[in-house]
Design an enzyme around this catalytic site. Structure first.
Site, PDB file in Angstrom:
ATOM      1  N   LYS A   3       0.883  -1.178   0.000  1.00  0.00           N
ATOM      2  CA  LYS A   3       0.000   0.000   0.000  1.00  0.00           C
ATOM      3  C   LYS A   3       0.911   1.216   0.000  1.00  0.00           C
ATOM      4  CE  LYS A   3      -1.653   3.073   1.875  1.00  0.00           C
ATOM      5  NZ  LYS A   3      -1.337   4.439   1.415  1.00  0.00           N
ATOM      6  N   CYS A  15      14.190  10.929   5.991  1.00  0.00           N
ATOM      7  CA  CYS A  15      14.183  10.586   7.419  1.00  0.00           C
ATOM      8  C   CYS A  15      15.599  10.558   7.977  1.00  0.00           C
ATOM      9  CB  CYS A  15      13.497   9.251   7.642  1.00  0.00           C
ATOM     10  SG  CYS A  15      14.431   7.920   6.920  1.00  0.00           S
TER      11      CYS A  15
HETATM   12  P1  NAD Z   1       2.582   9.325   6.690  1.00  0.00           P
HETATM   13  O1  NAD Z   1       2.677   8.740   8.051  1.00  0.00           O
HETATM   14  O2  NAD Z   1       1.662  10.463   6.473  1.00  0.00           O
HETATM   15  O3  NAD Z   1       2.122   8.201   5.625  1.00  0.00           O
HETATM   16  C1  NAD Z   1       2.760   6.939   5.575  1.00  0.00           C
HETATM   17  C2  NAD Z   1       1.760   5.899   5.083  1.00  0.00           C
HETATM   18  O4  NAD Z   1       0.685   5.809   6.021  1.00  0.00           O
HETATM   19  C3  NAD Z   1       1.141   6.249   3.731  1.00  0.00           C
HETATM   20  O5  NAD Z   1       1.051   5.075   2.958  1.00  0.00           O
HETATM   21  C4  NAD Z   1      -0.224   6.807   4.101  1.00  0.00           C
HETATM   22  O6  NAD Z   1      -1.204   6.560   3.113  1.00  0.00           O
HETATM   23  C5  NAD Z   1      -0.565   6.056   5.375  1.00  0.00           C
HETATM   24  N1  NAD Z   1      -1.407   6.846   6.290  1.00  0.00           N
HETATM   25  C6  NAD Z   1      -1.441   8.204   6.424  1.00  0.00           C
HETATM   26  N2  NAD Z   1      -2.317   8.568   7.366  1.00  0.00           N
HETATM   27  C7  NAD Z   1      -2.850   7.429   7.856  1.00  0.00           C
HETATM   28  C8  NAD Z   1      -3.823   7.156   8.868  1.00  0.00           C
HETATM   29  N3  NAD Z   1      -4.409   8.122   9.563  1.00  0.00           N
HETATM   30  N4  NAD Z   1      -4.125   5.869   9.125  1.00  0.00           N
HETATM   31  C9  NAD Z   1      -3.546   4.866   8.435  1.00  0.00           C
HETATM   32  N5  NAD Z   1      -2.615   5.068   7.462  1.00  0.00           N
HETATM   33  C10 NAD Z   1      -2.274   6.332   7.179  1.00  0.00           C
HETATM   34  O7  NAD Z   1       4.071   9.686   6.237  1.00  0.00           O
HETATM   35  P2  NAD Z   1       4.527  10.492   4.944  1.00  0.00           P
HETATM   36  O8  NAD Z   1       4.175  11.922   5.120  1.00  0.00           O
HETATM   37  O9  NAD Z   1       4.093   9.788   3.721  1.00  0.00           O
HETATM   38  O10 NAD Z   1       6.116  10.313   5.045  1.00  0.00           O
HETATM   39  C11 NAD Z   1       6.959  11.157   5.775  1.00  0.00           C
HETATM   40  C12 NAD Z   1       7.263  10.586   7.142  1.00  0.00           C
HETATM   41  O11 NAD Z   1       7.876   9.310   7.009  1.00  0.00           O
HETATM   42  C13 NAD Z   1       8.248  11.433   7.926  1.00  0.00           C
HETATM   43  O12 NAD Z   1       7.822  11.494   9.254  1.00  0.00           O
HETATM   44  C14 NAD Z   1       9.554  10.654   7.807  1.00  0.00           C
HETATM   45  O13 NAD Z   1      10.476  10.874   8.863  1.00  0.00           O
HETATM   46  C15 NAD Z   1       9.052   9.256   7.823  1.00  0.00           C
HETATM   47  N6  NAD Z   1      10.019   8.329   7.264  1.00  0.00           N
HETATM   48  C16 NAD Z   1      10.639   7.487   8.125  1.00  0.00           C
HETATM   49  C17 NAD Z   1      11.593   6.605   7.653  1.00  0.00           C
HETATM   50  C18 NAD Z   1      12.276   5.657   8.586  1.00  0.00           C
HETATM   51  O14 NAD Z   1      12.810   4.658   8.120  1.00  0.00           O
HETATM   52  N7  NAD Z   1      12.296   5.906   9.873  1.00  0.00           N
HETATM   53  C19 NAD Z   1      11.894   6.573   6.283  1.00  0.00           C
HETATM   54  C20 NAD Z   1      11.217   7.453   5.436  1.00  0.00           C
HETATM   55  C21 NAD Z   1      10.276   8.327   5.942  1.00  0.00           C
END
Ligand code: NAD
Length: 497
Positions: A173, A281
């Site tokens: 997803k 990240c």
């Molecule tokens: P996000 O949490 O908004 O979304 C991530 C995933 O979760 C997406 O597929 C999205 O559709 C889904 N999602 C969003 N809201 C949701 C909800 N309420 N309920 C269920 N699923 C939901 O993150 P983003 O904005 O896409 O990505 C950026 C974030 O990811 C930053 O915080 C970054 O630090 C983090 N990140 C972490 C790593 C790591 O390995 N630690 C790597 C890359 C990015």
């Protein structure tokens, strides 16, 4: 306008929920496509396809799986530039950076080709008369990957390649902000001879995620995204009896000791803070300057370079920064800059005024630099995820290490110094999962593993490397006896001699 589909059983499947999200070109601010947002029954169809494919795929010999992963890897290299362009167009990162990010994903596919060696079990010969013990690593079943917007090739590849190579079937997803590349990756798997139903992609938002988290056919969930969602996914998945690893947000500190070569530090900081517009990240978002002289000199070096950042539309060559992913995210980053000002930090360079001539509707921001940031500020405690570097002034090494260790996030950190003992102490003692010594972005290669500590990761296993083999398999141990001796009755616990 382009409308994306889901990818189930090796064919594109039109969305039927009637709900769609816009996908933007961040360089122009125009809607470039629509992505369907799956409802529960569409998610169930994807899970059913993966479930049906599991018995045959998990019984496929490890050598055959390895050969398919090898063909898959070769095709990923062939299509690297095409995938990079997709990433660049929907995410906004500059094309050279997109190429690199695709490569870091392909490297995990390449690692998974060695699955014949990686998934080997253990064997103990003759633990007692005629008795041997052996352990096997068995795949789990249907596993799910839920991925963020900022690495639409690399992170889907981290998850899907290791899950599939170990004999699982996958429902991915991806982020609804940039779905082109994840869909293309699943298609490439089919072209490589991957059987249908092994690699499925379902597009969607919370509704799709919740359906995946509540379906008993899903055995494991690998998530990467922001911390609040990571925590929610981890709690919901584990409550529903699934194995889960959920990587979250970050605030990565770089410690700069007075003996460091400050020219190198400034170069390292430019790339680590402003590369990919800070939407990484592992971006360095905080510089911990040990002593005022370090801070003053760094500001002198950084200020003109930040003001002169080469910013443009993502497919142009030789740039340093593209736009942010969406208007909404840009707004969020701008609000954090204002928050920093309101909290009393010194805004040395303000990127908010930047606008790209001819592309005024693109989601561009210039780089920003803060000085005199302190640990009680919310703009320090929270993740900004944009082209903003915050400098803090500390008295000594111990104070710097305490700041990095005490922060709620513990993804990555680095130290720049010529002092080996200080570097070693830092690497040994700092409460952070990935450490760089004179290396600004310490993302481990595919044959190690990736994962933060504290609120940057929930669950026990890291991404890729041997950690992924452990995450995507369960151990079965067999004790077998082949002996001519008659078995005698024994009512105490077996103790083998
Ligand atoms: P996000 O949490 O908004 O979304 C991530 C995933 O979760 C997406 O597929 C999205 O559709 C889904 N999602 C969003 N809201 C949701 C909800 N309420 N309920 C269920 N699923 C939901 O993150 P983003 O904005 O896409 O990505 C950026 C974030 O990811 C930053 O915080 C970054 O630090 C983090 N990140 C972490 C790593 C790591 O390995 N630690 C790597 C890359 C990015």
């Amino acid at each position: 306008m382009k409308t994306y589909a889901h990818y189930i059983n090796a064919v594109p499947v039109k969305g039927t929920s009637g709900r769609f999200a816009d996908v933007f070109n961040p360089s122009t601010g125009e809607v470039s496509a629509q992505v369907p947002l799956a409802n529960v029954s569409e998610v169930e169809n994807a899970i059913a396809a993966a479930q049906k494919a599991f018995p045959a795929w998990s019984a496929t010999s490890v050598l055959s799986r390895s050969r398919i992963m090898t063909r898959f890897t070769a095709l990923l290299y062939k299509y690297q530039a095409e995938m990079a362009e997709m990433v660049s167009l929907e995410h906004g990162k500059i094309i050279e950076d997109a190429m690199g990010s695709v490569l870091r994903g392909i490297e995990v596919a390449e690692f998974s080709c060695g699955i014949t060696q990686l998934q080997k079990g253990e064997f103990s010969d003759n633990v007692a008369g005629g008795i041997d013990i052996y352990s096997m690593r068995k795949p789990l079943g249907v596993v799910v990957g839920i991925t963020p917007f900022n690495f639409p090739a690399m992170i889907p590849l981290w998850m899907a390649t290791m899950a599939i190579a170990t004999g699982n079937t996958v429902v991915l997803k991806p982020s609804e902000k940039d779905p082109a590349c994840p869909l293309r990756i699943a298609e490439i798997f089919s072209e490589a001879g991957g059987p249908k139903g092994v690699f499925n992609v379902i597009n969607g938002d919370k509704e799709a995620v919740d359906a995946l988290l509540h379906d008993s056919r899903v055995k494991a969930v690998s998530f990467v995204g922001s911390t609040p969602i990571a925590q929610y996914v981890y709690e919901t998945a584990t409550k529903n009896g699934k194995r889960c690893q959920a990587m979250g947000g970050a605030k990565n500190h770089m410690v700069i000791l007075p003996d460091a070569d400050l020219e190198s530090v400034a170069n390292a900081l430019m790339g680590a803070a402003f590369g990919s517009a800070g939407e990484r990240c592992m971006a360095i978002s905080v510089g911990l300057c040990v002593g005022d002289e370090v801070a003053d000199r760094l500001i002198e070096l950084l200020t003109p370079r930040i003001k002169a950042l080469k910013i443009g539309t993502s497919l142009e060559k030789n740039l340093e920064m593209g736009p942010l992913v969406t208007a909404e995210h840009r707004e969020k980053v701008m609000n954090y800059i204002q928050m920093g000002v309101d909290e009393g930090a010194d805004l040395i360079v303000d990127g908010r005024g930047f606008s790209l001539k001819g592309h005024e509707k693109g989601y561009f921001l210039g780089g920003s630099l803060f000085d005199h940031v302190t640990k009680d500020m919310s703009s320090y405690k929270e993740e900004i995820f944009g082209p903003v570097l915050q400098l803090m002034r500390v008295q000594n090494f111990e104070e710097a290490m305490a700041l990095a260790s005490d922060h709620q996030y513990g993804n990555g950190t680095s130290i720049f110094t010529a002092n080996g003992a200080a570097a070693r102490t830092y690497a040994d003692q700092v409460e952070v999962g990935m450490v760089g010594i004179n290396v600004p972005i310490p993302v481990p290669l595919a044959f190690h593993s990736f994962g933060g500590w504290k609120d940057s990761a929930f669950g026990d296993h890291n991404q890729f490397g041997m950690e992924a083999v452990r995450f995507y398999t369960k151990v079965k141990t067999v004790t077998s006896r082949w002996s001519k001796e008659t078995i005698e009755a024994d009512f105490s616990i077996p103790t083998l001699k």
